[in-house]
Design an enzyme around this catalytic site. Structure first.
Site, PDB file in Angstrom:
ATOM      1  N   GLY A 170       0.817  -1.206   0.000  1.00  0.00           N
ATOM      2  CA  GLY A 170       0.000   0.000   0.000  1.00  0.00           C
ATOM      3  C   GLY A 170       0.850   1.254   0.000  1.00  0.00           C
ATOM      4  O   GLY A 170       2.084   1.204   0.023  1.00  0.00           O
TER       5      GLY A 170
ATOM      6  N   HIS B 295      12.728  12.604  -3.613  1.00  0.00           N
ATOM      7  CA  HIS B 295      13.159  11.242  -3.964  1.00  0.00           C
ATOM      8  C   HIS B 295      14.522  11.269  -4.656  1.00  0.00           C
ATOM      9  O   HIS B 295      15.373  10.415  -4.372  1.00  0.00           O
ATOM     10  CB  HIS B 295      12.117  10.556  -4.850  1.00  0.00           C
ATOM     11  CG  HIS B 295      10.896  10.124  -4.102  1.00  0.00           C
ATOM     12  ND1 HIS B 295      10.918   9.145  -3.151  1.00  0.00           N
ATOM     13  CD2 HIS B 295       9.617  10.548  -4.168  1.00  0.00           C
ATOM     14  CE1 HIS B 295       9.698   8.974  -2.658  1.00  0.00           C
ATOM     15  NE2 HIS B 295       8.890   9.815  -3.262  1.00  0.00           N
TER      16      HIS B 295
ATOM     17  N   ARG C   7      17.988   9.565  -3.146  1.00  0.00           N
ATOM     18  CA  ARG C   7      18.812   8.586  -3.861  1.00  0.00           C
ATOM     19  C   ARG C   7      20.267   9.039  -3.910  1.00  0.00           C
ATOM     20  O   ARG C   7      21.172   8.240  -3.728  1.00  0.00           O
ATOM     21  CB  ARG C   7      18.257   8.344  -5.267  1.00  0.00           C
ATOM     22  CG  ARG C   7      17.005   7.498  -5.263  1.00  0.00           C
ATOM     23  CD  ARG C   7      16.631   6.979  -6.633  1.00  0.00           C
ATOM     24  NE  ARG C   7      16.226   8.001  -7.567  1.00  0.00           N
ATOM     25  CZ  ARG C   7      14.987   8.470  -7.684  1.00  0.00           C
ATOM     26  NH1 ARG C   7      14.027   8.033  -6.896  1.00  0.00           N
ATOM     27  NH2 ARG C   7      14.705   9.379  -8.589  1.00  0.00           N
TER      28      ARG C   7
ATOM     29  N   ASP D  34       9.966   1.942 -10.897  1.00  0.00           N
ATOM     30  CA  ASP D  34       9.088   2.436  -9.837  1.00  0.00           C
ATOM     31  C   ASP D  34       8.199   3.536 -10.407  1.00  0.00           C
ATOM     32  O   ASP D  34       8.686   4.634 -10.651  1.00  0.00           O
ATOM     33  CB  ASP D  34       9.939   2.949  -8.677  1.00  0.00           C
ATOM     34  CG  ASP D  34       9.161   3.166  -7.382  1.00  0.00           C
ATOM     35  OD1 ASP D  34       7.928   3.021  -7.397  1.00  0.00           O
ATOM     36  OD2 ASP D  34       9.794   3.483  -6.365  1.00  0.00           O
TER      37      ASP D  34
END
Length: 196
Positions: A8, A48, A52, A95
């Site tokens: 989820g 994000h 990374r 992703d």
């Protein structure tokens, strides 16, 4: 080998997939399917990317909202040439499937591309995932556990996402469900009809 990671929202599935990639590759290629439609999404994408970079693992981020199958085919050819020269291929992380699906459904709806276009793109992606001989992590969302959406496109998305997840899970060597940050490998625990 392809590995599916599902769960989820905010379950920890992407973090788990990133950790898996770090343990299987010297570096990684991050195929990001998200498109930004507003400032809040721009901020999420930026965070994000920074995460990374800060992870200490060498990620190359590739934005690919539609043509993930073509990107996987190009990477496969590139990795094969590199392997012939003794280079270890990076881990690849796609992703995510549900954003890829969202992108295509909105494009088809807005451009009236026809009902068969989504199936054609899905088959193309499934073939690319199945053919990819190197480490490939595919992240997706479980969207069917909540309420039934009140609008037709939402119900169609929920159904298409469920079907896509089943089809990808069938061709992956391993499938992980991540809940509350805890990954559980499903395929090894799956019921088999010959167990009756």
């Amino acid at each position: 080998m392809a590995i599916l990671v599902t769960g989820g929202a905010r379950s920890g599935k992407s973090a788990f997939a990133e950790q898996y990639a770090k343990r299987t590759g010297a570096n990684g290629i991050y195929i990001a399917t998200c498109q930004s439609y507003d400032e809040e999404m721009n901020e999420r994408i930026g965070k994000h990317r920074r995460d990374r970079v800060d992870s200490g693992f060498a990620w190359e981020t590739v934005e690919e909202p539609y043509q993930a199958a073509d990107r996987l085919a190009r990477l496969e050819r590139q990795f094969t040439v590199n392997a012939e020269n003794g280079l270890k291929p990076p881990a690849v992380l796609l992703d995510c499937l549900t954003l890829w699906l969202t992108n295509w459904m909105l494009r088809i709806d807005q451009q009236s591309l026809g009902d068969s276009r989504l199936e054609a793109e899905t088959l193309k992606l499934l073939a690319a995932i199945q053919a990819f001989p190197y480490t490939l992590l595919v992240v997706t969302n479980e969207v069917g556990d909540g309420i039934v959406p009140s609008y037709p496109l939402g119900r169609q998305f929920r159904d298409e996402a469920g079907r896509l997840n089943q089809r990808v899970a069938a061709i992956c060597g391993r499938v992980f469900l991540v809940t509350a940050g805890i990954p559980v490998e499903l395929k090894s625990r799956a019921f088999r009809w010959d167990q009756l």
